[in-house]
Design an enzyme around this catalytic site. Structure first.
Site, PDB file in Angstrom:
ATOM      1  NE  ARG A  83       2.742   6.945 -10.817  1.00  0.00           N
ATOM      2  CZ  ARG A  83       2.501   6.034  -9.877  1.00  0.00           C
ATOM      3  NH1 ARG A  83       2.409   4.759 -10.184  1.00  0.00           N
ATOM      4  NH2 ARG A  83       2.335   6.403  -8.625  1.00  0.00           N
ATOM      5  NE  ARG A 153       3.544  -0.167 -10.079  1.00  0.00           N
ATOM      6  CZ  ARG A 153       3.143   0.335  -8.919  1.00  0.00           C
ATOM      7  NH1 ARG A 153       3.627   1.482  -8.490  1.00  0.00           N
ATOM      8  NH2 ARG A 153       2.266  -0.306  -8.165  1.00  0.00           N
ATOM      9  CE  LYS A 215       5.672  -1.174  -4.837  1.00  0.00           C
ATOM     10  NZ  LYS A 215       5.427   0.120  -4.189  1.00  0.00           N
ATOM     11  CE  LYS A 217       8.001   0.916  -8.073  1.00  0.00           C
ATOM     12  NZ  LYS A 217       8.278   1.750  -6.878  1.00  0.00           N
ATOM     13  CB  CYS A 434       7.072  10.518  -1.702  1.00  0.00           C
ATOM     14  SG  CYS A 434       6.433  10.578  -0.013  1.00  0.00           S
ATOM     15  CB  CYS A 440      -0.194  10.035  -0.727  1.00  0.00           C
ATOM     16  SG  CYS A 440       0.197   8.269  -0.631  1.00  0.00           S
ATOM     17  CB  CYS A 479       3.910   5.933   4.195  1.00  0.00           C
ATOM     18  SG  CYS A 479       3.960   5.220   2.534  1.00  0.00           S
ATOM     19  CB  CYS A 483       6.926   6.857  -3.269  1.00  0.00           C
ATOM     20  SG  CYS A 483       5.606   5.642  -3.408  1.00  0.00           S
TER      21      CYS A 483
END
Length: 570
Positions: A83, A153, A215, A217, A434, A440, A479, A483
């Site tokens: 990415r 990110r 993470k 954002k 997603c 994935c 899931c 995302c």
């Protein structure tokens, strides 16, 4: 979402193993460089499997053929997803042509995937091609640093192609924030770009030796367009303008959508308003929020490590006061702002700079040459003559930006010739998924491959009830990790098992309300049966211009999620 239940500033207990991994990694180096030359496996070993995420990659395998390969006594077909870091989603035609060529020559699938993190991904890079991928990005002025794992990110920014001067200012701040919060370790340059190791000791003044607990954002958003879905993010700067000039930001902190099935200690949460700050305090405030989360975030349980949980545990006012102390600021009251839209505006629009901008709908963000639509070749053909830039949107679409009148006709001709400007319904334009299967590793149900045919079936239901020209914000995620941003949709499907989803309803069109679970673990046909009844009621009983999500709340079909920490699962 206030200080109702303040708790300890730091969670004591046994640290999660990820904390050991980061501490022992020698500032994200691990043994990645040595592992690259290990020919016995197509994957990365031990801690390196997770460490490569800090360098913008996830190790994946083709799950469609996993069982078959196991039967043949072969390891899964490992390949990397890479990415790019692309603050604000802006990329030049020259850069685009380089990534287009790399995708064709060096990936298993040959595609470029535009993501709702406003960047692009390569899927299916074999281990031998990983280093060349990073070097290709570097040669054109890009990198993949810090696009995954426990760091800040890719920074999102509204893709507004009309108010170009204001957008340009906001974009510059998105870039500055991204650079300011990047890891300082030289590991990326040493491993991927063969740069010499510098003798000085590594330091991470903002992120710390063990980086963030989870993470993180960030967005810069220009009202009235909430096209970045700010409430999915930890840190949000809402642009406040006077006479078309940016003067400061409203700060919102603690949004996040990831949950875990059946774990009531997890929940989706919208961001909390902290206050207004002048432009010159932007970087100090960004740093203060990050360092407060670094020091107070839960390092014992990764399921409860994100900023949203820290705010709920210590209290919003306590967190805000700490940010003020660290940044040397006193927030002013929130300045007035309003969101009216969040989708992209397709087709041609003219900016105040007299330049034209063409927004192209890219279903699921997947650029590939299909038998009837050579989408990837079409964008490359445009890139060869385009003199402006491309903007990737947070809705997985592509803007050809800064087109002079003299080039408009030629670019439209190329777009139409390659199937990039076909008639698309409003419902399809407002639906998103997603990646999910086959690449994935977290996928529980289909999403990207499921969405196109599912949207067609939803459109049939809407047409039957006389609302076929309208739209409902629809999101599918394979899931519960969020995302696909289903937890900010009017209709959100969250994968539970192959062919089965939880159905959430009650979000709104502008993305400021969390939807509530309406039915659990149901099939596609059962979802459509439920939607047939609900859309039928909406069509008959709605008020003027009332969106589907707003109707389901007003009609008391579901209760709004008002206090996620306490009522998300009710």
């Amino acid at each position: 979402m206030s200080d109702k239940h303040p708790g300890p500033l730091v969670v004591e207990g046994k640290l999660a193993d990820a904390e050991r991994l980061k501490k022992e990694s020698n500032y994200l180096r691990g043994t990645i460089a040595e592992d690259l030359n290990e020919g016995l496996t197509g994957g990365f070993n031990g801690d390196n499997f997770l460490l490569i995420r800090f360098h913008g990659m996830y190790q994946q395998d083709d799950r469609d053929i996993r069982a078959e390969r196991a039967e043949q006594k072969l390891e899964p077909r490992h390949a990397m997803m890479l990415r790019c870091r692309l603050p604000g989603g802006i990329i030049t035609p020259k850069q685009w042509l380089a990534i287009d060529k790399f995708a064709a020559d060096n990936t298993l699938y040959g595609s470029i995937r535009l993501t709702n993190r406003q960047t692009f991904q390569f899927h299916g890079i074999l281990k031998k091609n990983v280093k060349p991928a990073h070097q290709m990005l570097h040669e054109v002025g890009l990198d993949a640093l810090a696009t995954a794992n426990d760091v800040n990110r890719n920074v999102l920014c509204s893709s507004n192609p009309v108010e170009s001067e204001l957008h340009q200012e906001a974009y510059q701040w998105a870039k500055k924030i991204s650079e300011h919060l990047l890891p300082q370790t030289r590991a990326y340059a040493e491993i991927w770009l063969d740069q010499e190791k510098v003798a000085t000791t590594d330091k991470e003044p903002i992120l710390g030796e063990t980086y963030l607990p989870r993470k993180f954002k960030t967005t810069v958003v220009v009202p009235p367009h909430n096209d970045v879905d700010l409430h999915a993010n930890d840190l949000n700067f809402v642009a406040i303008a006077e006479k078309g000039k940016l003067v400061g930001f409203n700060l919102l902190v603690g949004g996040g959508l990831s949950i875990e099935h059946g774990n009531k200690a997890t929940y989706a949460r919208t961001a909390s308003e902290f206050g207004y700050l002048p432009l010159d305090k932007t970087l100090a405030v960004a740093e203060a929020v990050v360092t407060t989360q670094r020091d107070w975030g839960n390092r014992t349980d990764r399921k409860n490590a994100k900023t949203k949980y820290t705010l709920e545990r210590v209290g919003v006012e306590t967190f805000k006061a700490e940010v003020e102390k660290r940044a040397g600021i006193k927030f002013e009251p929130i300045r007035p702002y309003e969101f009216t839209t969040r989708g992209d505006r397709f087709g041609w629009v003219k900016g105040i700079d007299k330049q034209w901008h063409l927004t192209l709908f890219i279903e699921n963000g997947r650029l590939l040459d299909y038998p009837d639509r050579a989408l990837k070749s079409g964008v490359a053909a445009i890139a060869k003559i385009h003199q402006g830039d491309f903007r990737l949107t947070a809705n997985q679409n592509l803007i050809v930006a800064g087109v002079p009148e003299s080039q408009k006709e030629k670019i439209e001709q190329l777009a139409r010739q390659h199937g990039l400007m076909e008639n698309v319904t409003m419902q399809r334009e407002n639906s998103m998924a997603c990646v999910s299967f086959p690449t994935c590793p977290l996928a529980m149900a289909e999403a990207e491959r499921f969405l196109p045919a599912f949207v067609t079936r939803v459109e049939e239901v809407m047409s039957r009830h006389g609302v076929g020209e309208e739209h409902i914000v629809l999101r599918v995620t394979g899931c519960p990790n969020g995302c696909g941003r289903a937890m900010l949709a009017e209709i959100g499907l969250v994968g539970k098992a192959p062919g089965r989803y939880n159905l959430h309803i009650g979000g709104n069109r502008i993305g400021t309300r969390i939807p509530r679970m309406y039915r659990e673990n149901i099939t596609e046909d059962e979802i459509l049966t439920n939607l047939d009844e609900l859309i039928g009621r909406w069509a008959k009983e709605r008020e003027a211009d009332e969106g589907f999500g707003d109707f389901t709340i007003r009609a008391q079909i579901v209760n709004p999620v008002l206090d996620p920490a306490r009522d998300f699962w009710q």
